[in-house]
Scaffold this motif. Structure first.
Motif, PDB file in Angstrom:
ATOM      1  N   ARG A 246       1.366  -1.697   0.035  1.00  0.00           N
ATOM      2  CA  ARG A 246       0.093  -0.080   0.411  1.00  0.00           C
ATOM      3  C   ARG A 246       0.250   1.431  -0.218  1.00  0.00           C
ATOM      4  O   ARG A 246       1.246   1.763   0.568  1.00  0.00           O
ATOM      5  N   ILE A 247       0.657   2.032  -1.230  1.00  0.00           N
ATOM      6  CA  ILE A 247       1.503   3.311  -1.581  1.00  0.00           C
ATOM      7  C   ILE A 247       1.008   4.243  -1.017  1.00  0.00           C
ATOM      8  O   ILE A 247      -0.255   4.638  -1.017  1.00  0.00           O
ATOM      9  N   SER A 248       1.139   5.321  -0.077  1.00  0.00           N
ATOM     10  CA  SER A 248       0.957   6.300   0.083  1.00  0.00           C
ATOM     11  C   SER A 248       1.061   7.567   0.036  1.00  0.00           C
ATOM     12  O   SER A 248       2.352   6.914   0.136  1.00  0.00           O
ATOM     13  N   PHE A 249      -0.124   9.020  -0.320  1.00  0.00           N
ATOM     14  CA  PHE A 249       1.054  10.165  -0.294  1.00  0.00           C
ATOM     15  C   PHE A 249       0.669  11.525   1.045  1.00  0.00           C
ATOM     16  O   PHE A 249      -0.161  10.997   0.690  1.00  0.00           O
ATOM     17  N   TYR A 250       1.847  11.912   0.991  1.00  0.00           N
ATOM     18  CA  TYR A 250       1.905  12.770   1.863  1.00  0.00           C
ATOM     19  C   TYR A 250       2.685  14.026   1.692  1.00  0.00           C
ATOM     20  O   TYR A 250       3.804  14.380   0.963  1.00  0.00           O
ATOM     21  N   PRO A 251       2.603  14.865   1.576  1.00  0.00           N
ATOM     22  CA  PRO A 251       2.275  16.901   1.781  1.00  0.00           C
ATOM     23  C   PRO A 251       4.082  17.380   2.351  1.00  0.00           C
ATOM     24  O   PRO A 251       3.891  16.573   3.268  1.00  0.00           O
TER      25      PRO A 251
ATOM     26  N   GLU B  47       8.942   1.986   9.635  1.00  0.00           N
ATOM     27  CA  GLU B  47       7.621   2.368   9.789  1.00  0.00           C
ATOM     28  C   GLU B  47       7.461   3.108  11.019  1.00  0.00           C
ATOM     29  O   GLU B  47       5.830   3.591  11.275  1.00  0.00           O
ATOM     30  N   ASP B  48       8.100   3.384  12.186  1.00  0.00           N
ATOM     31  CA  ASP B  48       7.950   4.480  13.379  1.00  0.00           C
ATOM     32  C   ASP B  48       7.614   5.847  12.758  1.00  0.00           C
ATOM     33  O   ASP B  48       7.413   6.136  13.550  1.00  0.00           O
ATOM     34  N   CYS B  49       7.578   5.622  11.840  1.00  0.00           N
ATOM     35  CA  CYS B  49       7.210   7.190  11.079  1.00  0.00           C
ATOM     36  C   CYS B  49       5.348   7.606  11.367  1.00  0.00           C
ATOM     37  O   CYS B  49       5.031   8.290  10.876  1.00  0.00           O
ATOM     38  N   PHE B  50       4.678   6.365  11.148  1.00  0.00           N
ATOM     39  CA  PHE B  50       3.430   6.464  11.105  1.00  0.00           C
ATOM     40  C   PHE B  50       2.162   5.676  12.569  1.00  0.00           C
ATOM     41  O   PHE B  50       3.743   5.149  13.440  1.00  0.00           O
TER      42      PHE B  50
ATOM     43  N   GLY C 214      -7.150   1.701  11.762  1.00  0.00           N
ATOM     44  CA  GLY C 214      -7.849   0.507  10.566  1.00  0.00           C
ATOM     45  C   GLY C 214      -6.397   1.395   9.417  1.00  0.00           C
ATOM     46  O   GLY C 214      -6.574   1.033   8.600  1.00  0.00           O
ATOM     47  N   ILE C 215      -6.380   3.036   9.915  1.00  0.00           N
ATOM     48  CA  ILE C 215      -5.610   4.265   8.421  1.00  0.00           C
ATOM     49  C   ILE C 215      -4.694   4.128   8.952  1.00  0.00           C
ATOM     50  O   ILE C 215      -4.509   4.561  10.481  1.00  0.00           O
ATOM     51  N   ARG C 216      -3.653   4.359   8.064  1.00  0.00           N
ATOM     52  CA  ARG C 216      -1.557   4.509   8.651  1.00  0.00           C
ATOM     53  C   ARG C 216      -2.393   6.194   8.101  1.00  0.00           C
ATOM     54  O   ARG C 216      -2.104   7.183   7.745  1.00  0.00           O
ATOM     55  N   TYR C 217      -1.361   6.888   8.942  1.00  0.00           N
ATOM     56  CA  TYR C 217      -1.700   8.368   9.670  1.00  0.00           C
ATOM     57  C   TYR C 217       0.086   8.711  10.118  1.00  0.00           C
ATOM     58  O   TYR C 217       0.956   8.069  10.486  1.00  0.00           O
ATOM     59  N   LEU C 218       0.542  10.104   8.764  1.00  0.00           N
ATOM     60  CA  LEU C 218       2.010   9.981   9.324  1.00  0.00           C
ATOM     61  C   LEU C 218       2.208  11.241  10.435  1.00  0.00           C
ATOM     62  O   LEU C 218       1.473  12.155  10.897  1.00  0.00           O
ATOM     63  N   LYS C 219       3.165  11.082  11.456  1.00  0.00           N
ATOM     64  CA  LYS C 219       3.048  11.415  12.569  1.00  0.00           C
ATOM     65  C   LYS C 219       3.782  12.849  12.053  1.00  0.00           C
ATOM     66  O   LYS C 219       4.385  13.171  10.927  1.00  0.00           O
ATOM     67  N   ASN C 220       3.328  13.393  12.837  1.00  0.00           N
ATOM     68  CA  ASN C 220       4.323  14.676  12.733  1.00  0.00           C
ATOM     69  C   ASN C 220       5.238  15.143  12.950  1.00  0.00           C
ATOM     70  O   ASN C 220       5.234  16.612  12.806  1.00  0.00           O
TER      71      ASN C 220
END
Length: 95
Positions: free
Chosen positions: A24-29, A65-68, A73-79
């Motif tokens: 699963r590839i996701s994109f982050y601004p 992986e520790d950045c999320f 059930g949703i993967r969020y990028l840590k701030n």
């Protein structure tokens, strides 16, 4: 509108979330409003003098992986996440 990863050697693209090679590839601004963190992102990309826009993204492949965080059930990028996985200079020229 499709999203593309801003890393020169990365060919990941897709919508808000995409599947490639069963990953699963996701994109982050880019964190444009957090200048110290933005500088770390760009420095790690080794694109000095380059300034990202609000229409550019990094894909999840460049974060450990520790950045999320996973919530509901949703993967969020840590701030506080800083991308650290990038191809070497040699790999870029092989492509």
């Amino acid at each position: 509108m499709p999203r593309y990863c801003a890393v020169k050697a990365c060919r990941n693209r897709g919508g808000a979330a995409s599947r490639q090679d069963n990953k699963r590839i996701s994109f982050y601004p880019f964190p444009l409003h957090d200048k110290p963190r933005l500088q770390k992102w760009v420095a790690n990309m080794k694109r000095e003098g380059w300034i990202p826009s609000r229409h550019q993204y990094l894909c999840s492949e460049h974060f450990t992986e520790d950045c999320f965080d996973i919530r509901w059930g949703i993967r969020y990028l840590k701030n506080t996440a800083i991308p650290s996985i990038f191809p070497s200079v040699e790999d870029v020229y092989v492509l």
